[in-house]
Design an enzyme around this catalytic site. Structure first.
Site, PDB file in Angstrom:
ATOM      1  N   HIS A 429       0.813  -1.218   0.000  1.00  0.00           N
ATOM      2  CA  HIS A 429       0.000   0.000   0.000  1.00  0.00           C
ATOM      3  C   HIS A 429       0.847   1.268   0.000  1.00  0.00           C
ATOM      4  CE1 HIS A 429       0.571   1.010   4.342  1.00  0.00           C
ATOM      5  NE2 HIS A 429       0.626  -0.298   4.511  1.00  0.00           N
ATOM      6  N   CYS A 448       2.544  -4.931   7.022  1.00  0.00           N
ATOM      7  CA  CYS A 448       2.277  -4.752   5.594  1.00  0.00           C
ATOM      8  C   CYS A 448       3.451  -4.050   4.912  1.00  0.00           C
ATOM      9  CB  CYS A 448       0.994  -3.957   5.391  1.00  0.00           C
ATOM     10  SG  CYS A 448      -0.492  -4.907   5.763  1.00  0.00           S
TER      11      CYS A 448
END
Length: 537
Positions: A429, A448
């Site tokens: 992301h 992440c």
């Protein structure tokens, strides 16, 4: 390699008869030998269900110990492969090659022959599995290595081998990737280098920079010459040439390439060649864990290199910096493979439960208005009025609400996220924290993978299904609405961890072991018998 063994005369008769399919017509004495051999094989194989299944399928006829060129070629190919196991960073002692040779030389009875037959098969399936998919079980070494190793059926190894050219089959077992071949060559190069004394004296003292001179500069010069980053030189001064050599070294080790030999750079320069060889051997084991088709187009995230790449037909077509998980429990990014299915433009951030209860609930107990950028909702999706809520009554187990950050420039996920749905809740992301990409070591996330150039990453993915990927992306972005964009063709994602890997020339580059995983892998390999032995002649 020609191998001859002293097999019993009757076993020779039995083997020839089996090859001709004449077992039922043999004299009683020969038939007795056939039965004795089968019983010996069955007994020896009983401790290994897979090997036993193989022999049952072939009515216990021999694979290795029959008379004739075919069986001899199988024996020779196997012993040759086992003798060269160390080339792959595998422990030769694991396969008992000397014991096998002694056992074959000592054959005197049909029972001996049956035991040799099974011993060869068991050595073969052990080696085949190790060289194709690795010596270790990844998750047993580190719980964050979630990789599903493509294990092959052990009985299948024997069945396939029985129908194949022995040497060709064994040569095809290891990974056939350019990376694996390069690592094998680098392993041999480092073994020769170590045999010659390594890189010489280490560089003592503190920071060195352009203009400095003295013994430490000379030691730095000599070490960089031996490492191959500097042509032979008599300079005693930290001049432009030496500065450029330091930059080359820094670039090849994932360091800030400023040409200054600070503490971090000197620590890497002083790392012994033996430690680098360990990293290469670990990387070979890791390559075996990933020994399957990776996709003509795939995404490769190397955690230690802090990069994310798109690979098309073996060539890097896009690369960007990344941020990975912090080096603390439950935040380290796991290793696994999956398939990217879609991206979400203008995403909401649905705060993971672990972050809600560990980070935000303590704040809400003392101040209901804390974390005001997040929307709190109940189990039916209705917004909770903070002023009416008594958060002090809840514990981590009883807190009944969800927390979400709506789309926007300040969203923790930035303006786009890339999804490959998985049980670990890991994805790639954007992030508003752009300053982190300037750091040398970029381990800051909750697990992440954050991308420095997420828009460009999106363009590269959408180019496979749009004539105007940039226009398509921004037409959705400017709406401000959370929008899911399917990838018409899913893209495999491989999140890996390599402290050693080959550059475009096939030379090894090295990175820091940020999570200590490779140290644990080396320790496990060492316990299994892998050692930094002498160069094989």
């Amino acid at each position: 390699m020609r191998l001859t063994f002293r097999f019993p005369f009757r076993a020779t008769v039995f083997s020839a008869a089996c090859a001709l399919g004449l077992a039922v017509a043999l004299p009683a004495s020969a038939q007795t030998q056939v039965t004795a051999f089968k019983q010996a094989v069955a007994e020896a194989a009983s401790v290994d269900a897979d090997v036993a299944a193989f022999y049952r399928q072939r009515d216990y006829s021999p694979l290795w110990t029959a008379e004739g060129e075919e069986a001899r070629a199988r024996r020779a190919a196997l012993l040759d492969a086992l003798s060269g196991a160390s080339v792959h960073g595998l422990p030769e002692g694991r396969y008992g090659i000397e014991t096998l040779k002694a056992q074959m030389a000592a054959v005197r009875t049909t029972r001996d022959l049956g035991q040799v037959e099974v011993a060869l098969s068991r050595a073969f399936v052990t080696y085949a599995k190790d060289v194709q998919t690795g010596l270790l079980t990844p998750s047993k070494v580190d719980e964050d290595i979630k990789r599903d190793v493509p294990l092959h059926d052990r009985t299948g190894y024997l069945t396939e081998f029985s129908q194949a050219n022995p040497q060709s089959y064994l040569r095809a077992l290891p990974p056939v990737t350019a990376e694996y071949r390069a690592l094998m060559k680098e392993k041999l190069r480092f073994e020769h280098l170590i045999a010659l004394g390594g890189w010489g004296a280490t560089v003592s003292g503190g920071k060195l920079e352009p203009g400095d001179e003295g013994p430490a500069v000379i030691a730095l010069r000599n070490r960089l010459v031996t490492m191959g980053y500097l042509e032979r030189s008599a300079t005693r001064v930290y001049d432009k040439t030496l500065e450029q050599a330091v930059r080359k070294f820094q670039f090849a080790h994932g360091l800030l390439a400023d040409g200054v030999a600070g503490d971090g750079t000197l620590s890497e320069i002083n790392t012994p060649a033996e430690e680098r060889l360990k990293s290469i051997i670990v990387a070979m084991e890791r390559e075996r864990w990933l020994n399957h088709e990776r996709g003509e187009r795939h995404i490769l995230v190397n955690q230690t290199d802090f990069t994310a790449k798109i690979i098309d037909h073996g060539r890097v077509t896009f690369q960007t910096r990344s941020v990975v998980g912090m080096n603390v429990h439950d935040r380290r990014s796991p290793e696994f493979s999956d398939e990217m299915e879609h991206m979400i433009i203008n995403p909401s951030w649905h705060v993971p439960r672990s972050i809600v209860v560990k980070e935000y609930l303590p704040k809400l107990r003392s101040n209901p208005g804390a974390a005001g950028h997040l929307i709190i909702t109940d189990s039916r999706g209705r917004r909770v009025n903070r002023a009416d809520a008594d958060f002090s009554q809840y514990t981590g187990n009883s807190f009944p609400f969800d927390m979400r950050q709506p789309p926007g420039n300040g969203n923790a996920l930035g303006l786009v996220k890339f999804m490959f749905p998985n049980r670990y809740n890991i994805y790639l992301h954007d992030t508003p924290q752009k300053h982190l990409f300037k750091r040398e070591v970029r381990a800051f996330s909750h697990g992440c993978i954050r991308l420095a150039e997420p828009f460009e990453f999106a363009y590269a993915l959408l180019a496979a299904q749009s004539d105007d990927p940039q226009g398509l992306f921004h037409s959705i972005l400017k709406t401000g609405r959370e929008t899911k964009v399917e990838l018409e063709k899913h893209v495999p994602v491989h999140i890996i961890y390599r402290t050693a890997f080959a550059d475009d020339r096939g030379r090894a580059e090295f990175r820091r072991d940020v999570y200590g995983r490779d140290a644990r892998i080396w320790a496990a390999l060492s316990r299994a018998g892998v050692a930094l032995g002498p160069v094989q002649g």
